[in-house]
Enzyme design. Structure first.
Site, PDB file in Angstrom:
ATOM      1  N   PHE A 112      80.418 -46.577  44.070  1.00 46.02           N
ATOM      2  CA  PHE A 112      80.822 -47.983  43.872  1.00 46.02           C
ATOM      3  C   PHE A 112      80.571 -48.475  42.447  1.00 46.02           C
ATOM      4  O   PHE A 112      81.137 -49.480  42.026  1.00 46.02           O
ATOM      5  CB  PHE A 112      80.112 -48.891  44.892  1.00 46.02           C
ATOM      6  CG  PHE A 112      78.684 -49.250  44.555  1.00 46.02           C
ATOM      7  CD1 PHE A 112      77.647 -48.378  44.836  1.00 46.02           C
ATOM      8  CD2 PHE A 112      78.373 -50.471  43.969  1.00 46.02           C
ATOM      9  CE1 PHE A 112      76.327 -48.718  44.533  1.00 46.02           C
ATOM     10  CE2 PHE A 112      77.068 -50.820  43.674  1.00 46.02           C
ATOM     11  CZ  PHE A 112      76.034 -49.938  43.947  1.00 46.02           C
ATOM     12  N   LYS A 113      79.739 -47.761  41.712  1.00 49.82           N
ATOM     13  CA  LYS A 113      79.411 -48.186  40.337  1.00 49.82           C
ATOM     14  C   LYS A 113      80.650 -48.273  39.462  1.00 49.82           C
ATOM     15  O   LYS A 113      80.692 -49.064  38.514  1.00 49.82           O
ATOM     16  CB  LYS A 113      78.442 -47.197  39.700  1.00 49.82           C
ATOM     17  CG  LYS A 113      77.190 -46.934  40.475  1.00 49.82           C
ATOM     18  CD  LYS A 113      76.270 -48.109  40.461  1.00 49.82           C
ATOM     19  CE  LYS A 113      75.042 -47.826  41.283  1.00 49.82           C
ATOM     20  NZ  LYS A 113      74.054 -48.876  41.207  1.00 49.82           N
TER      21      LYS A 113
END
Ligand SMILES: Cc1ncc(COP(=O)(O)O)c(C=O)c1O
Ligand SMILES: N[C@@H](CCOP(=O)(O)O)C(=O)O
Length: 468
Positions: A112-113
């Site tokens: 998700f970064k």
């Protein structure tokens, strides 16, 4: 919109200055002076926007010193189907029991970064060019921030990345993703210690004001406000994707470590997104679960932080938690500074008298997951829904199922893809995790990394030498 520090000791700053600053000079974290409020008419107007359009509508409320046409151009080139695999950018899928998974890991590094980091890379490039400056990032990773940052910043003009990671504690895939990069502006430093040691070094470097200013040191961790604000966007998008009208409410379940992801959810809720509850899911490193159950916040040292099979959440000192406590205490910077003096002295603090407020006003609840829970969840989701989830997402699903109320819609945030944690997937399913195209043979590439003890001075000496 101006930005202030959680510790109350910073003169208000613009968005652009805030994102280049990193930690505030008083050691606190930047937050907007107030959260913009989003009413029903705005939600109705936003429901059918594309991801890039929605990101523009939300981020422009915070990035008020960037000309709107420039911001729009940055967001249009950030949130594309080429980068995130589909025009939906963050599609959802429903499990048989109604749980919704929000896919956040289809970017270049499979976690998700990438959702915020791709934006940050483009934003840095823009702001630095405007100011004619350069930035040397000193960051810390437990596995995913590092690769997302390095992929977002590699080859970018005026940016160098020095990324600290816990020596030997990331998965082989995560190590290979970072250490195989050979770009001249990327420097990998493995620290003999855990993520918290790496983050302590980042904060020590930030707090050395002379070094920070001489070497133009910045951050890509969620210390950086731009990371958090970009994460706010997918809570809105996830809400729209999971519901059919703005009359509905949803809860979000968030696998948590450094508290940056769920902090963005908290901000979305404060802005007026109809969020029923924010469910914090931890692994065996359960400092945050303990806090939301008892009010006692007692960060643990490295010796009491466990190495687990959801390694990116092996964190016992959650940086962004300070942002939430600032809001919980009515934005009293002096009170936050006093609490963090206790934390720095190793004593922690007790906000047990605020438990009801945390639940009722702020909607927080929590739960934890173990290795056995993780394996069982990966197996049941695979068997019942033919979906292979990664170990961190599994922690979230386990907790969501445990705390779910009758009729509650819970959106579980998918924080990584299973290919990054192949050994545990094999242990759970007795077969290999699906590996997206383009990552074949990653672990066989030559790797470049320098190893140090957990010593901020050694890291500073390395940065000094590398920058000449
Ligand atoms: C895969 C994964 N899941 C969950 C987390 C925890 O997120 P946060 O640190 O924002 O709480 C991280 C690390 O940040 C991660 O990399
Ligand atoms: N799990 C993270 C830890 C750092 O979190 P950040 O959101 O503050 O960058 C990682 O993968 O490195």
């Amino acid at each position: 919109m101006k930005y202030i520090s959680t510790r109350g000791g910073m003169a208000p700053l613009s968005f652009s200055d805030t994102i280049l600053m990193g930690l505030a000079p008083d050691g606190g974290l930047a937050l907007p002076e107030s959260y913009p409020q989003v009413g029903r008419a705005q939600l109705d107007a936003w429901r059918d926007l594309s991801y890039a359009e929605l990101a523009f509508e939300i981020i422009r409320l915070f990035a008020t010193d960037i000309p709107q046409a420039d911001l729009k151009a940055i967001l249009d080139r950030t949130y594309t189907a080429e980068v995130y695999g589909s025009v939906a950018i963050t599609p959802v899928k429903r499990l048989h029991d109604g749980l919704v998974i929000l896919e956040l890991s289809n970017g270049p590094t499979l976690a998700f970064k990438d959702m915020a980091m791709q934006f940050l890379g483009n934003l840095f490039e823009y702001v630095l060019a405007k100011k004619g400056e350069q930035l040397n990032i000193v960051g810390a990773t437990s596995g995913d921030t590092g690769s997302a940052a390095e992929y977002a910043m590699r080859g970018k003009q005026g940016i160098n990345v020095f990324m600290l990671s816990p020596d030997g504690l990331m998965s082989p895939f995560q190590r290979a993703q970072m250490y195989s990069l050979q770009d001249a502006n990327i420097h990998n430093i493995a620290i003999k210690g855990m993520f918290d040691d790496c983050q302590d070094i980042v904060k020590a470097v930030q707090n050395d004001h002379a070094f920070k200013s001489q070497y133009k040191i910045g951050t890509v961790n969620s210390i950086n406000w731009a990371r958090v604000v970009a994460q706010v966007v997918y809570y809105f998008k996830g809400y729209f994707n999971a519901t059919s009208s703005n009359d509905e409410q949803v809860s979000f379940c968030v696998p948590s470590g450094n508290f940056g992801n769920v902090c963005a959810g908290h901000i979305a809720r404060q802005m007026g997104l109809p969020v029923q509850r924010l469910i914090v899911a931890t692994n065996e490193n359960d400092v945050l679960d303990e806090f939301f159950k008892t009010g006692r916040y007692q960060p643990r040292g490295t010796a009491n932080t466990w190495v687990t099979s959801s390694p990116s959440m092996d964190i016992s000192k959650a940086s962004n938690f300070e942002r939430f406590v600032f809001d919980l205490l009515g934005r009293d910077g002096a009170a936050v500074a006093a609490l963090w003096a206790e934390v720095d002295a190793g004593r922690g603090f007790d906000l047990g008298d605020k438990l009801a407020q945390m639940r009722e006003q702020f909607g927080f609840v929590s739960g934890k997951s173990s290795h056995a829970d993780r394996l069982a969840t990966i197996r049941t989701v695979d068997a019942e829904d033919q979906v292979v989830v990664d170990t961190h997402t599994a922690d979230g699903i386990k907790v969501a199922r445990e705390v779910r109320l009758p009729g509650e819609t819970i959106v579980c945030l998918e924080t990584a893809l299973p290919a990054k944690f192949a050994d545990t997937i094999r242990e759970a399913l007795n077969r290999d995790a699906p590996r997206p195209a383009g990552f074949e043979g990653l672990e066989d590439l030559p790797q470049k990394v320098t190893v140090f003890n957990a010593d901020a001075d050694a890291v500073k000496a390395y940065v000094r030498q590398a920058l000449g």
